[in-house]
Design a protein around this motif. Sequence first.
Motif, PDB file in Angstrom:
ATOM      1  N   ALA A   1      44.662   7.106  -3.002  1.00  0.00           N
ATOM      2  CA  ALA A   1      44.791   5.883  -2.202  1.00  0.00           C
ATOM      3  C   ALA A   1      43.483   5.103  -2.146  1.00  0.00           C
ATOM      4  CB  ALA A   1      45.253   6.220  -0.790  1.00  0.00           C
TER       5      ALA A   1
ATOM      6  N   TYR B   1      45.575   4.519   4.411  1.00  0.00           N
ATOM      7  CA  TYR B   1      45.589   5.226   3.140  1.00  0.00           C
ATOM      8  C   TYR B   1      46.456   6.483   3.142  1.00  0.00           C
ATOM      9  CZ  TYR B   1      41.594   2.275   1.891  1.00  0.00           C
ATOM     10  OH  TYR B   1      40.772   1.215   1.615  1.00  0.00           O
ATOM     11  N   LYS B   2      46.387   7.237   4.240  1.00  0.00           N
ATOM     12  CA  LYS B   2      47.123   8.497   4.273  1.00  0.00           C
ATOM     13  C   LYS B   2      47.408   8.891   5.704  1.00  0.00           C
ATOM     14  CE  LYS B   2      45.207  12.645   3.610  1.00  0.00           C
ATOM     15  NZ  LYS B   2      44.574  13.815   2.961  1.00  0.00           N
TER      16      LYS B   2
ATOM     17  N   ASN C   1      51.477   9.597   1.621  1.00  0.00           N
ATOM     18  CA  ASN C   1      50.819   8.458   0.995  1.00  0.00           C
ATOM     19  C   ASN C   1      51.839   7.453   0.497  1.00  0.00           C
ATOM     20  OD1 ASN C   1      48.829  10.937   0.233  1.00  0.00           O
ATOM     21  ND2 ASN C   1      47.653   9.039   0.276  1.00  0.00           N
TER      22      ASN C   1
ATOM     23  N   ALA D   1      50.152   6.371  -4.649  1.00  0.00           N
ATOM     24  CA  ALA D   1      48.885   7.048  -4.347  1.00  0.00           C
ATOM     25  C   ALA D   1      49.083   8.540  -4.597  1.00  0.00           C
ATOM     26  CB  ALA D   1      48.449   6.784  -2.916  1.00  0.00           C
TER      27      ALA D   1
END
Length: 287
Positions: free
Chosen positions: A67, A168-169, A206, A210
């Motif tokens: 990511a 991002y996560k 994700n 990603a």
Amino acid sequence: MKIIAIDMDGTLLNSAEQVTYENAKAIKRAQAKGIEVVIATGRTYYTAANLLKKAKVNVPIICLNGADVRAHDGEQLASVPIDSESFIKIDKVCKKHDVHFEVCTNHGIYSISEDRSLQVRIDIVQSENLDFAESQVKEHFYEHVASGYLKFIESFNKILEFTNIEIYKVLAFSFEKEKLSNVKAELANDENLYVTSSGRNNLEINHVNAQKGIALEKFAAEREVAMKDVMAIGDNFNDISMLKKAGRSVAMGNAEEEVKKMCDFITKTNNDHGVAYAIEEMLKEYV
């Protein structure tokens, strides 16, 4: 081999979360022979870069499962964030099943409970038999809080109000496997998400694009390197996407059995400098 991609936790790092001298030496030997080494980790750039810096290892890093991709100097080369609609869904599903989670963003990591965040880290260290005393876990935790790297927020929905935020996560934790299974099952039908894990007690969520494998394939293509000339080393489920794509896949001696079965080679454990052993064996054959 022209590129070597290496996971961190359970792979490059030993149980004390250190890059050993032997592993660092092997990486530098590969680099000296013109092989590019890239780290591919579920960690954030902040923690990954700090650990590599201590070992004097200078490499690009595929962070957060792809990511967030960084150059040698930390410059961001690419990002693949989770969209707002999917994040709202993740929030609802995790709350529904009482699963604690934290959100990794370009502004740091967010949690809604300081007590629960600390306890999760203590529980993980104890369950994974990592070489950390509880006092060390607490010390690292409060260092991250003091630095602003780990932040606390009343509601995750407020994150979406921040300017220029990229999610991002989402890292979800539970020691009740049924809860994690329920979360994974509910998110499985979201074509915009990819759900995997880096340990028995977590889920890593994700954007579908990603993934370590996708990021590594792009990394190689940008250097005009065919995937047959890429070696990947890993130990857990979030490594599978890159291990499948690599021309030479290496499982750690401590890897999950499913990971071992799909790989071309099995090296030593992360506490026996397995990365160094894998690199040295490869260099005998290819250099």
